[in-house]
Write a protein that holds these residues in place. Sequence first.
Motif, PDB file in Angstrom:
ATOM      1  N   UNK A 358       0.842  -1.194   0.000  1.00 38.35           N
ATOM      2  CA  UNK A 358       0.000   0.000   0.000  1.00 38.35           C
ATOM      3  C   UNK A 358       0.881   1.250   0.000  1.00 38.35           C
ATOM      4  N   UNK A 359       0.270   2.392  -0.206  1.00 41.84           N
ATOM      5  CA  UNK A 359       0.995   3.661  -0.081  1.00 41.84           C
ATOM      6  C   UNK A 359       1.536   3.791   1.335  1.00 41.84           C
ATOM      7  N   UNK A 360       2.628   4.517   1.483  1.00 39.65           N
ATOM      8  CA  UNK A 360       3.245   4.718   2.794  1.00 39.65           C
ATOM      9  C   UNK A 360       2.224   5.226   3.807  1.00 39.65           C
ATOM     10  N   UNK A 361       2.374   4.788   5.051  1.00 42.41           N
ATOM     11  CA  UNK A 361       1.472   5.249   6.106  1.00 42.41           C
ATOM     12  C   UNK A 361       1.551   6.760   6.288  1.00 42.41           C
ATOM     13  N   UNK A 362       2.652   7.374   5.880  1.00 40.97           N
ATOM     14  CA  UNK A 362       2.782   8.835   5.996  1.00 40.97           C
ATOM     15  C   UNK A 362       1.911   9.578   4.979  1.00 40.97           C
ATOM     16  N   UNK A 363       1.377   8.850   3.984  1.00 37.73           N
ATOM     17  CA  UNK A 363       0.483   9.505   3.030  1.00 37.73           C
ATOM     18  C   UNK A 363      -0.750  10.060   3.732  1.00 37.73           C
ATOM     19  N   UNK A 364      -1.170   9.406   4.806  1.00 34.70           N
ATOM     20  CA  UNK A 364      -2.360   9.856   5.517  1.00 34.70           C
ATOM     21  C   UNK A 364      -2.200  11.183   6.231  1.00 34.70           C
ATOM     22  N   UNK A 365      -0.954  11.578   6.503  1.00 38.06           N
ATOM     23  CA  UNK A 365      -0.719  12.841   7.217  1.00 38.06           C
ATOM     24  C   UNK A 365      -0.162  13.928   6.308  1.00 38.06           C
ATOM     25  N   UNK A 366      -0.226  13.721   4.996  1.00 38.23           N
ATOM     26  CA  UNK A 366       0.394  14.677   4.073  1.00 38.23           C
ATOM     27  C   UNK A 366      -0.238  16.060   4.182  1.00 38.23           C
ATOM     28  N   UNK A 367      -1.552  16.149   4.362  1.00 33.63           N
ATOM     29  CA  UNK A 367      -2.179  17.469   4.456  1.00 33.63           C
ATOM     30  C   UNK A 367      -1.712  18.209   5.701  1.00 33.63           C
ATOM     31  N   UNK A 518     -11.016  10.304   9.118  1.00 30.79           N
ATOM     32  CA  UNK A 518     -11.484  10.948   7.894  1.00 30.79           C
ATOM     33  C   UNK A 518     -10.490  10.829   6.747  1.00 30.79           C
ATOM     34  N   UNK A 519      -9.214  10.719   7.066  1.00 30.62           N
ATOM     35  CA  UNK A 519      -8.183  10.902   6.047  1.00 30.62           C
ATOM     36  C   UNK A 519      -7.473   9.634   5.612  1.00 30.62           C
ATOM     37  N   UNK A 520      -7.621   8.561   6.350  1.00 29.48           N
ATOM     38  CA  UNK A 520      -6.734   7.415   6.114  1.00 29.48           C
ATOM     39  C   UNK A 520      -7.414   6.195   5.516  1.00 29.48           C
ATOM     40  N   UNK A 521      -8.558   6.377   4.887  1.00 22.56           N
ATOM     41  CA  UNK A 521      -9.060   5.330   4.039  1.00 22.56           C
ATOM     42  C   UNK A 521      -9.999   4.333   4.679  1.00 22.56           C
ATOM     43  N   UNK A 582      -2.083   6.246  12.052  1.00 21.34           N
ATOM     44  CA  UNK A 582      -2.454   7.043  13.222  1.00 21.34           C
ATOM     45  C   UNK A 582      -1.224   7.640  13.893  1.00 21.34           C
ATOM     46  N   UNK A 583      -0.176   6.847  14.040  1.00 19.31           N
ATOM     47  CA  UNK A 583       1.046   7.373  14.657  1.00 19.31           C
ATOM     48  C   UNK A 583       1.648   8.492  13.817  1.00 19.31           C
ATOM     49  N   UNK A 584       1.602   8.359  12.504  1.00 21.61           N
ATOM     50  CA  UNK A 584       2.121   9.419  11.639  1.00 21.61           C
ATOM     51  C   UNK A 584       1.328  10.708  11.826  1.00 21.61           C
ATOM     52  N   UNK A 585       0.000  10.591  11.887  1.00 18.96           N
ATOM     53  CA  UNK A 585      -0.836  11.779  12.108  1.00 18.96           C
ATOM     54  C   UNK A 585      -0.540  12.411  13.469  1.00 18.96           C
TER      55      UNK A 585
END
Length: 694
Positions: A358-367, A518-521, A582-585
Amino acid sequence: MGVQGLTSFVERNGHFLRRQRVRDTRLVVDGNSLYYRLYFTSGLDQQHGGDYDSFASVVLQFFEALFTCHIQPFVVLDGGIDASDKKFQTIKERLQSKIREANNLSRDKNGSILPLLTRDVFLQVLFSLHVPVVQCVSEADWEIAALANQWGCPVLSSDSDFYIFDLKGGYLPISYFQWSDVVVCERTSDSYIPASLFSVNKFCTQFNRMDKKLLPLLAVLAGNDYVGVPSVERLFSACQLSRGGKTSCRIENLLRWLSRFKGPEQALAEIEGQVGGVDRQAVCSQLSSKMQDYRLSESHVASFFAGGSPTFILPYPLASLPPWVLQALFEARLMPLVINVLVLQRALLSVQVENSQLASSHAGSVLLRQELYGLLLDWKQRRGQGACDLGREWAYSTRGRGQVQRTCDLGWRRAHSTHGRGQVQGACGLGQDQATYGQGLMYVVEEYDRQNLDLRRSAVPSTVSQLVRANPLEKMNEGPLERSQHLLLNILQVPVSVVEFAPPALALPACVTVYWLRSCGPRITQQHLQALVLGMVYGEVCKLRVSQRGPALSCVRLQRIREARGDRTKLDLDSAHVFSQWQSCLWVSLLLNRLLGSPLPEPDCARLYSGTLVHRLVRELRGGVPAEHMVEGALPRQLYCSLFSAIQGATGPASSAPASASSKKRRRRRRHGGRRPDAGDVANRFSLLQLDDD
């Protein structure tokens, strides 16, 4: 980062070290080496995202052992990447290696990955113990050695560079520092820590009383973390020195060869003669230059520990930072990411154990990162550089739609500014992300993150919103916290009700959890959310244990699940991935909260997440056990239900807007009647959980 092969060479030759009883002394501690060593040698979880509560306990025990022996620790930490980029290639290679190790762990194979919040937990323990700590601008090795020499005390580290520095107080390798076996002398009742001390003088005596000034040349020739000198290969061949084979053998061959010379000048002359060719002088010049990195002078951080400011020569634009931001950087309350973004406009994202397909877990915190970059780089641009120094990028303005083309090889990149919306295009990480920009330039940050099993770089544009322009970085420590809180909630797109109905210690994690949902799929399930909230409740209630108050007894079931032995269940990759998201966010939100002046209380990171617990809870919940049955007692159950409801309720369509003026009026009406049933009672009951850690 060390000299290849030198540590193993010393360890195989124990006579280079002498036994030492460490007590009644100052001790300069390599902070990065210490938290890596403590985590990896304590049998703590790496596969499920970390067990931070156990790690905090280990860190606490370590420093308590020092205090018992009247050892005064002074912790020095690495800062950002060196602006010269002299070690950047090595850093990228290590990140690539960590991607492979994380993938191995995700498949139940061997690997070593430091959980994402380890450094934050380490520092929070240090702050609670009032241990002096400083964060350098870049790598800390030289500062550690210079400070120890100025004070005449030993260094504690695991970095082999300290076998090269000429340290008056010697070097204590962490691997020989037996802090868990404090000894009490029967005759004097004094306590000490058994250790082994390395002395450059004793070491050189073993090699024909070699001049210790030759050791920096040994480090350069053996190949430290700098990019190697190409012609050195020719040198090894000409001098009949074995370049291949075991690194410890190569170290010994080099030492015996160098011991033939009276000093570095003679050795460099021999090298120049052996290398030959038109580049021989250039080779010697490069070697001499790299040797200077081991030459010590006055410490830049001694003044900081005396109550003043460090005397670093700061790269642009750090010297112009608002004083409170600069102080927070020196105190390690702001992460090295701030330095990297401001100086290099670069971010290297830590590797986590996740689903590599999958895409990197950090993709969820990009915004969130885009907001962070905008806050920092908008300030940088306004410091008077006009078109904003983009480092490797260049920028210009346009009235049309702006795009950043993101490719695997960035080369030249263009950053546009628009009056509308900006887009990121490309397949190197995050897909197509959109953000709104104000007038001016769009600032681009070069990010390094995982794509499949490769380390890839991508151009990530920052977000400079009107709210950020109205609340610039230099004014974040001015005015009411409500203003900063409003900005933070807008960034997270979280309604203020989440803050109102969560206990203060969990307000920020609760907001982050709403953002994450909301952001991580779609892979996040209700069981994931329930497990996270149960983990937070467990951490909060466990704080009561030290005060011997009743509610701590109500987590018996959670504690039994947390401490169960012999669990060999295969890793659930979906759970690992969403919890890494979640940890990345949370990691980015912690930094945003600090940069905004901490409008929400800093959470105790050690109590927020236990990977072992939450993964086991997901299995229990999928097995049909109701979440409410996991917590016994009225207070913990009420905490769980209210926290879960506040988070889940904020993810509905009606709750998607952040705090506004009308919502503030509604809150005032609730406070004077018509408020949510029992809200005040719940808040009062939560106050029992707001204990001081002191």
